[in-house]
Design an enzyme around this catalytic site. Structure first.
Site, mmCIF file in Angstrom:
data_model
loop_
_atom_site.group_PDB
_atom_site.id
_atom_site.type_symbol
_atom_site.label_atom_id
_atom_site.label_comp_id
_atom_site.label_asym_id
_atom_site.label_seq_id
_atom_site.Cartn_x
_atom_site.Cartn_y
_atom_site.Cartn_z
ATOM 1 N N LYS A 25 43.056 44.269 37.066
ATOM 2 C CA LYS A 25 42.419 43.031 37.524
ATOM 3 C C LYS A 25 41.824 42.220 36.374
ATOM 4 O O LYS A 25 41.853 40.986 36.402
ATOM 5 C CB LYS A 25 41.371 43.335 38.588
ATOM 6 C CG LYS A 25 41.988 43.897 39.876
ATOM 7 C CD LYS A 25 40.947 44.173 40.941
ATOM 8 C CE LYS A 25 41.600 44.739 42.190
ATOM 9 N NZ LYS A 25 40.618 44.985 43.274
ATOM 10 N N ASP A 33 39.749 39.567 47.164
ATOM 11 C CA ASP A 33 38.915 40.670 47.639
ATOM 12 C C ASP A 33 37.624 40.155 48.270
ATOM 13 O O ASP A 33 37.155 40.694 49.279
ATOM 14 C CB ASP A 33 38.577 41.629 46.497
ATOM 15 C CG ASP A 33 39.758 42.477 46.062
ATOM 16 O OD1 ASP A 33 40.679 42.684 46.874
ATOM 17 O OD2 ASP A 33 39.764 42.943 44.901
#
Length: 270
Positions: A66, A101
């Site tokens: 990420k 997210d």
């Protein structure tokens, strides 16, 4: 739309449910897109990304990629900029990075009837905790207590809280002091806290959102008592819905055609 290639990358990656979720959605949408998985570590990420052809539409990224994806993106959405993490890349001449997210947490909680929380406790100070903190701010939290095995790891969360106007207090897991409307657990799957610690957190923790979902119920969720408990499967589902919106429309907030049917098909494969 043209046939495109997409995939989820990470290390490890064999456990990922993303290929099943995306395949279910593309069937309903009538898209001839192929979505696979590939084991890619941080050291090989850049070369792997540069090796993709023009037929590649996008990537989903899981750990440990990420931060690498954040650095690779030419543009980033607000949630990515705040958290320093990108879990979605829209490929093209200029690579766009997104963090879905945060929205996945918010959507999962909303689905469970939780749309606001003034005080929040976050368990853990790892990568997911930053997304949890931004989600807490979006839910209206004014104060957040971060409880972690190593509170010093929460320095970045304290700084992020200052940036977004949320008071963050970092403490050890066995030193939680504040009552909370909502607890967001970002601990690794399989974590088992000492019984007395888990009981104290549950007694003063309000509703529980546990980002873990395998095994389920988690040890924390099983002992949480009568308050609402929300599984991380909801986050997994809804962050993927937002990813598919990005791959389809280039925008995480633009709904897909017949989105209710798409979500239903995705939920069925979880």
């Amino acid at each position: 739309m043209s046939a495109f290639q997409l995939a989820v990358w990470g290390d490890p990656i064999a456990h990922s449910k993303s290929p099943a979720l995306h395949a279910a959605a593309y069937r309903v949408l009538g898209l001839d897109w192929e979505y696979g998985r590939r084991q890619v570590d941080a050291a090989s990420f850049r070369d792997a990304l540069e090796g993709l052809g023009a037929d590649w539409r996008g990537l989903s990224l899981t750990m440990p990629l990420k931060e690498e994806a954040f650095r690779a993106a030419a543009t980033r959405d607000a949630h990515a900029e705040l958290t320093g993490a990108v879990n979605t890349l829209l490929l093209g001449d200029d690579i766009a990075g997104y963090n879905t997210d945060v929205g996945g947490i918010i959507d999962a909680l909303s689905e469970a009837g939780i749309t606001e929380a003034r005080s929040v406790r976050i368990l853990g100070a790892g990568a997911t905790a930053a997304s949890a903190l931004v989600a807490a701010a979006d839910l209206g939290a004014e104060s957040v207590e971060v409880s972690a095995r190593r509170p010093e790891r929460a320095a970045g969360l304290v700084a992020l809280g200052e940036h977004i106007g949320v008071s963050v207090d970092a403490r050890s897991l066995d030193d939680a002091v504040a009552d909370a409307d909502l607890t967001i657990a970002t601990l690794p799957s399989g974590t088992v806290l000492p019984e007395e610690v888990a009981a104290a957190l549950a007694e003063r923790g309000g509703a529980l959102f546990d980002a873990a979902y395998a095994p389920w119920p988690s040890a924390l969720a099983a002992g949480w008592g009568d308050a609402a408990v929300v599984s991380g499967l909801g986050m997994l589902l809804h962050q993927a819905v937002r990813q598919i919106r990005i791959f389809r429309h280039g925008d995480p907030s633009t709904a897909m055609p017949d989105e209710a049917a798409v979500v239903s098909a995705m939920r069925a494969v979880l």
